[in-house]
Motif scaffolding. Structure first.
Motif, PDB file in Angstrom:
ATOM      1  N   TYR A  30     -14.621  -6.256  27.344  1.00  0.00           N
ATOM      2  CA  TYR A  30     -13.813  -5.027  27.477  1.00  0.00           C
ATOM      3  C   TYR A  30     -13.355  -4.609  28.706  1.00  0.00           C
ATOM      4  CZ  TYR A  30     -15.077  -3.016  23.037  1.00  0.00           C
ATOM      5  OH  TYR A  30     -14.993  -2.918  21.142  1.00  0.00           O
TER       6      TYR A  30
ATOM      7  N   PHE B 105     -17.245  -9.661  22.308  1.00  0.00           N
ATOM      8  CA  PHE B 105     -16.002  -8.817  22.469  1.00  0.00           C
ATOM      9  C   PHE B 105     -16.144  -9.459  24.301  1.00  0.00           C
ATOM     10  CE2 PHE B 105     -15.611  -7.085  18.888  1.00  0.00           C
ATOM     11  CZ  PHE B 105     -17.003  -7.455  17.783  1.00  0.00           C
TER      12      PHE B 105
ATOM     13  N   TYR C  77     -13.707  -4.796  13.193  1.00  0.00           N
ATOM     14  CA  TYR C  77     -15.153  -4.932  14.500  1.00  0.00           C
ATOM     15  C   TYR C  77     -14.921  -4.266  15.870  1.00  0.00           C
ATOM     16  CZ  TYR C  77     -14.969  -7.693  10.010  1.00  0.00           C
ATOM     17  OH  TYR C  77     -15.175  -7.931   9.362  1.00  0.00           O
ATOM     18  N   GLU C  78     -13.821  -4.246  16.414  1.00  0.00           N
ATOM     19  CA  GLU C  78     -13.831  -3.730  17.486  1.00  0.00           C
ATOM     20  C   GLU C  78     -14.486  -1.797  17.802  1.00  0.00           C
ATOM     21  OE1 GLU C  78     -11.580  -5.602  16.168  1.00  0.00           O
ATOM     22  OE2 GLU C  78      -9.690  -4.258  16.588  1.00  0.00           O
ATOM     23  N   GLN C  79     -14.795  -1.741  19.016  1.00  0.00           N
ATOM     24  CA  GLN C  79     -14.631   0.052  19.035  1.00  0.00           C
ATOM     25  C   GLN C  79     -13.957   0.013  20.123  1.00  0.00           C
ATOM     26  OE1 GLN C  79     -19.586   0.367  18.947  1.00  0.00           O
ATOM     27  NE2 GLN C  79     -18.896   1.072  20.338  1.00  0.00           N
ATOM     28  N   TYR C  80     -14.211   1.233  20.026  1.00  0.00           N
ATOM     29  CA  TYR C  80     -12.622   1.677  20.747  1.00  0.00           C
ATOM     30  C   TYR C  80     -13.143   3.270  22.019  1.00  0.00           C
ATOM     31  CZ  TYR C  80      -9.190  -0.876  18.234  1.00  0.00           C
ATOM     32  OH  TYR C  80      -8.391  -1.701  17.721  1.00  0.00           O
ATOM     33  N   PHE C  81     -12.939   3.178  22.543  1.00  0.00           N
ATOM     34  CA  PHE C  81     -13.432   4.596  23.861  1.00  0.00           C
ATOM     35  C   PHE C  81     -12.455   5.098  24.011  1.00  0.00           C
ATOM     36  CE2 PHE C  81     -17.858   2.945  24.902  1.00  0.00           C
ATOM     37  CZ  PHE C  81     -17.710   1.133  24.223  1.00  0.00           C
TER      38      PHE C  81
ATOM     39  N   ARG D 122     -14.147   1.056   9.506  1.00  0.00           N
ATOM     40  CA  ARG D 122     -14.997   0.677   8.526  1.00  0.00           C
ATOM     41  C   ARG D 122     -14.642  -0.744   8.596  1.00  0.00           C
ATOM     42  NH1 ARG D 122     -15.218   3.660   2.797  1.00  0.00           N
ATOM     43  NH2 ARG D 122     -14.267   5.703   4.755  1.00  0.00           N
TER      44      ARG D 122
ATOM     45  N   ARG E 257     -15.361   3.271  15.617  1.00  0.00           N
ATOM     46  CA  ARG E 257     -15.026   2.127  15.201  1.00  0.00           C
ATOM     47  C   ARG E 257     -14.236   2.014  13.537  1.00  0.00           C
ATOM     48  NH1 ARG E 257     -17.767  -1.353  11.871  1.00  0.00           N
ATOM     49  NH2 ARG E 257     -19.645  -0.454  12.408  1.00  0.00           N
TER      50      ARG E 257
ATOM     51  N   MET F  45     -20.350  -7.421   9.693  1.00  0.00           N
ATOM     52  CA  MET F  45     -20.556  -5.762  10.706  1.00  0.00           C
ATOM     53  C   MET F  45     -20.732  -5.138   8.757  1.00  0.00           C
ATOM     54  SD  MET F  45     -18.905  -4.740  13.870  1.00  0.00           S
ATOM     55  CE  MET F  45     -19.659  -3.230  14.726  1.00  0.00           C
TER      56      MET F  45
ATOM     57  N   PRO G 286     -14.829   7.361  10.490  1.00  0.00           N
ATOM     58  CA  PRO G 286     -15.322   6.257  10.995  1.00  0.00           C
ATOM     59  C   PRO G 286     -16.513   6.398  11.859  1.00  0.00           C
ATOM     60  CG  PRO G 286     -14.452   8.307  12.558  1.00  0.00           C
ATOM     61  CD  PRO G 286     -13.996   8.819  10.751  1.00  0.00           C
ATOM     62  N   ASN G 287     -16.664   5.049  12.483  1.00  0.00           N
ATOM     63  CA  ASN G 287     -18.451   4.798  13.090  1.00  0.00           C
ATOM     64  C   ASN G 287     -17.755   5.627  14.458  1.00  0.00           C
ATOM     65  OD1 ASN G 287     -19.467   3.961  10.507  1.00  0.00           O
ATOM     66  ND2 ASN G 287     -20.496   2.623  12.080  1.00  0.00           N
TER      67      ASN G 287
END
Lengths: 112, 116
Positions: B36, B34, A99-103, A96, A94, B98, A31-32
């Motif tokens: 959030y 997005f 496109y969304e990030q998870y926190f 590859r 994220r 992206m 992951p990134n």
């Protein structure tokens, strides 16, 4: 499914002490990874990101450093904390191909 | 470089009233967008995303957002808010497509206060 862990959840440290915050991701590979700091009223500040093991990009010159010793592990460190390092630290990942990030759940750091 | 503007730092709304949280971005090229949500002392949770296709995007918890390319906006709406919607909401943008080292740019957030 993927899960992201951060620890500790809260931390109180004196000025001048070292810091190590850890973030790990489960259920995905390569992951990134991202470290953000959130100070009151200032939104999210991107500190570091990594696209692979040992690859770290710094966004803001500061008292902090980051390392990625394993594919799914991201560590935020400091040798000597400053009062201004207080804040809420968030790790994110994220994949590859998405496109969304998870926190992660975040670490509340108070430097006294 | 990309930037995101959330025009309101705080929005007070009465319970069961509609709400709109405004977001504008700077880029004139194709983007991904997005929203959030962040509840107190928690990480951020993805509400919805726009990648392509229909400009009206529906997300979780009854929220929706509309992509307006000509106005470079992506406003978030909910027809009737509940006390549990009290949180901070972040708009974010990234360039399309992206690449591996592309980043998502976040706005400064809008704090939604639900009044009883």
């Amino acid at each position: 499914s993927q899960t992201i862990h951060q620890w500790p959840a809260t931390l109180v440290q004196p000025v001048g002490s070292p810091l190590s915050l850890e973030c790990t991701v489960e259920g995905t590979s390569n992951p990134n990874l991202y470290w953000y700091r959130q100070a009151a009223g200032r939104g999210l500040q991107l500190l570091f990101y990594s696209v692979g093991i040992g690859q770290i990009s710094s966004e803001v010159p500061q008292n902090l450093s980051a390392s990625r010793p394993q594919d799914r592990q991201f560590i935020l460190s400091s040798k000597k904390l400053l009062l201004s390092d207080s804040g809420f630290y968030l790790c994110a990942w994220r994949h590859r191909t998405t496109y969304e990030q998870y926190f992660g759940p975040g670490t509340r750091l108070t430097v006294t | 470089a990309q930037s995101v503007t959330q025009l309101d730092s705080q929005v007070p709304v009465f319970e069961e009233a509609p709400v709109e949280l405004r977001c504008n971005y700077s880029s004139s090229v194709s983007v991904y967008l997005f929203w959030y949500v962040q509840y107190p002392n928690q990480g951020l949770q993805l509400l919805l995303k726009y990648l392509s296709g229909s400009t009206l995007v529906k997300g979780i918890n009854g929220f929706e957002a509309e992509f307006n390319k000509s106005q470079t906006s992506f406003h978030l709406r909910k027809p009737s808010v509940h006390i549990s919607d009290t949180a901070e909401y972040f708009c974010a943008v990234s360039d399309e497509p992206m690449n591996r080292d592309d980043k998502i740019i976040f706005g400064k957030g809008t704090r939604l206060h639900i009044l009883p």
